[in-house]
Scaffold this motif. Structure first.
Motif, PDB file in Angstrom:
ATOM      1  N   UNK A 224      -7.296  -2.378  10.602  1.00  9.21           N
ATOM      2  CA  UNK A 224      -6.902  -1.090  10.023  1.00  9.21           C
ATOM      3  C   UNK A 224      -7.493  -0.919   8.628  1.00  9.21           C
ATOM      4  N   UNK A 225      -7.449  -1.980   7.822  1.00 13.07           N
ATOM      5  CA  UNK A 225      -7.996  -1.895   6.459  1.00 13.07           C
ATOM      6  C   UNK A 225      -9.514  -1.724   6.500  1.00 13.07           C
ATOM      7  N   UNK A 226     -10.183  -2.498   7.361  1.00 17.86           N
ATOM      8  CA  UNK A 226     -11.637  -2.359   7.496  1.00 17.86           C
ATOM      9  C   UNK A 226     -11.997  -0.957   7.978  1.00 17.86           C
TER      10      UNK A 226
ATOM     11  N   UNK B 190      -9.388   5.503  -2.728  1.00 16.24           N
ATOM     12  CA  UNK B 190      -8.422   5.958  -1.710  1.00 16.24           C
ATOM     13  C   UNK B 190      -7.782   4.813  -0.925  1.00 16.24           C
ATOM     14  N   UNK B 191      -8.559   3.750  -0.641  1.00 14.42           N
ATOM     15  CA  UNK B 191      -7.987   2.623   0.099  1.00 14.42           C
ATOM     16  C   UNK B 191      -6.976   1.875  -0.757  1.00 14.42           C
ATOM     17  N   UNK B 192      -7.283   1.670  -2.045  1.00 15.68           N
ATOM     18  CA  UNK B 192      -6.337   1.006  -2.948  1.00 15.68           C
ATOM     19  C   UNK B 192      -5.056   1.814  -3.086  1.00 15.68           C
ATOM     20  N   UNK B 193      -5.206   3.122  -3.233  1.00 14.62           N
ATOM     21  CA  UNK B 193      -4.028   3.980  -3.365  1.00 14.62           C
ATOM     22  C   UNK B 193      -3.172   3.938  -2.103  1.00 14.62           C
TER      23      UNK B 193
ATOM     24  N   UNK C  64       1.645   3.256   0.832  1.00 15.43           N
ATOM     25  CA  UNK C  64       2.068   3.549   2.208  1.00 15.43           C
ATOM     26  C   UNK C  64       2.906   2.441   2.857  1.00 15.43           C
ATOM     27  N   UNK C  65       2.483   1.171   2.832  1.00 18.90           N
ATOM     28  CA  UNK C  65       3.298   0.129   3.476  1.00 18.90           C
ATOM     29  C   UNK C  65       4.698   0.023   2.884  1.00 18.90           C
ATOM     30  N   UNK C  66       4.797   0.059   1.546  1.00 19.04           N
ATOM     31  CA  UNK C  66       6.112  -0.082   0.913  1.00 19.04           C
ATOM     32  C   UNK C  66       7.007   1.110   1.220  1.00 19.04           C
ATOM     33  N   UNK C  67       6.453   2.316   1.128  1.00 17.63           N
ATOM     34  CA  UNK C  67       7.265   3.512   1.388  1.00 17.63           C
ATOM     35  C   UNK C  67       7.771   3.535   2.823  1.00 17.63           C
TER      36      UNK C  67
END
Length: 447
Positions: A32-34, A56-59, A64-67
């Motif tokens: 997913x990250x790649x 955008x990937x860092x943001x 997103x995962x924590x929220x």
């Protein structure tokens, strides 16, 4: 790079990682990250530029995962897990099995039937198939082997009965399904009651027929009890009965939400355990440690799945798949059959939560486009997952029972016995699919 091509490449990469036995949580996160990085760094028709993707990937990874994990609904996961561990360590499950063993009439295969009913009872407070199989396996399997039951029947009945933890509320699988599909957890729980009861009945009939056809599989039931012993057995079940009433009754009546029922039931189990002096501080801390361990696994899986869902959403591959399915003019029945076959195949080598998180991003849009009810579909998925829990080569519940009995029972004997229960599961699955009201009747009457 074309988003659809990228999405297909990412899915192929995921399957390769799973084939290489990479844990599904890490496989999901990695691809997913790649994929997310590539879709920003290499938009369709533009040159590859890594710098364009970093921000955008860092943001995304920072929020997103924590929220997603901090949502209120997810708080019920550790609560139901700790409830199951506390109930097991306080020996509520032991009381349940021995009470059922005494109260059941002298049916052929009575102890095996008692183990299945006991699994159903424990499922109503644990929410985990593996926990149910492990807890009941330690109690029921040695008892059956002592009385001369065949090894195959003794182990397979508990392995199959343990799968009820995925269907009978509270089910952790249904919780995760409800979170990802944004369906009412309470309605999903209540929807599993009638299918769960039918599954219990199917297992009981299977055991009865098994013993009728092969009388040597189970000795004649010589267990007798007096009226006072039966009354005592019923009274000893009051803790687990109270907890089940709080969980199921609270949700069905609308008096408690699913999360509130989890909190209240867990608190009741802990208080009763200490008051009856069945739960020591050491056992309580062990339950908390096991809960923390299981929650860590579940939450990492959930994070990986959420990343994958977001990637699939950006590529629009789910929408493309829905359009393609519509253009092929497949009948809804054929699409449903293909989905069922997919889940049965995945069940041969993936665990329940892994299957769920891997398939939901693509399966749910198709089901919605066909007009199927997502509450009903959740129960269908869980029933399919139940089959996978006892299907070789990676039938998780079979390996759980194997770990309980050790070298005294061969693994092939357990799988052979479980195959008979798979036939019963497929019959129940057919009924749930053909008659949706089996799942939807009770949710429609909720307050």
């Amino acid at each position: 790079m074309d988003p659809t091509t990228l999405a297909i490449a990412v899915l192929v990469g995921l399957l390769i990682l799973l084939f290489l036995r990479v844990p599904i949580a890490f496989a999901l996160c990695t691809v997913a990250i790649i994929g997310m990085f590539l879709i920003f760094a290499w938009p369709a028709g533009q040159p590859f530029n890594p710098g364009r993707a970093l921000r955008p990937v860092q943001a995304f990874l920072g929020t997103d995962p924590f929220s997603f994990i901090k949502t209120y609904t997810f708080t019920m996961v550790p609560l139901f897990i700790v409830l199951g561990h506390v109930a097991h360590r306080a020996r509520f499950t032991t009381d349940l099995f021995y009470a059922i063993r005494i109260l059941l009439p002298r049916l052929p295969g009575g102890l095996a039937i008692a183990s299945v009913v006991g699994c159903a009872g424990f499922s109503s407070i644990s929410g985990s198939s593996m926990a149910c199989a492990s807890a009941m396996g330690r109690i029921a399997v040695p008892e059956m082997l002592k009385f001369g039951y065949s090894k195959s029947l003794a182990t397979a009945s508990v392995a199959a009965g343990g799968t009820l933890g995925s269907l009978i509320p509270p089910s952790l699988v249904l919780v995760i399904y409800g979170v990802f599909t944004e369906q009412s957890i309470g309605k999903l729980f209540v929807a599993g009651i009638i299918p769960g009861a039918i599954s219990v009945l199917a297992y009981v009939v299977t055991i009865f027929l098994w013993v009728r056809i092969k009388p040597n599989a189970a000795p004649e039931n010589h267990i007798t009890s007096t009226s006072s012993e039966q009354i005592k057995a019923v009274l000893n079940m009051w803790p687990i009965t109270l907890i089940a009433v709080v969980v199921i009754g609270g949700i069905y009546s609308g008096f408690l939400t699913a999360t509130e029922s989890a909190a209240v039931a867990a608190a009741i189990a802990i208080i009763i355990g200490f008051l009856l002096k069945r739960l020591s501080l050491e056992a309580f801390f062990e339950a908390l440690q096991e809960t923390a361990y299981q929650c860590a696994i579940i939450f990492v899986l959930a994070i990986g799945a959420k990343l994958m869902v977001s990637f699939v959403g950006i590529t629009n591959i789910a929408s493309d798949l829905v359009i393609w399915t519509t253009e092929q003019n497949f009948s809804p029945a054929l699409v449903m059959l293909m989905i069922c076959v997919l889940y049965l195949v995945l069940g041969t080598f993936l665990d329940a939560i892994g299957i769920l998180l891997l398939t939901l991003p693509l399966a749910v849009p198709i089901i919605e486009s066909l007009g199927y009810d997502l509450i009903w579909f959740g129960i269908v998925i869980v029933k399919l997952i139940e089959v996978g829990l006892v299907t070789p080569p990676v039938g998780i519940n079979v390996f759980v029972i194997k770990s309980v009995v050790g070298d005294s029972v061969d693994l092939n004997q357990i799988f052979k016995g479980a195959a008979i229960f798979i036939l019963a599961d497929l019959v129940v699955l057919y009924l749930i699919i053909v008659f949706p009201d089996i799942s939807l009747l009770l949710p429609k009457t909720m307050f």
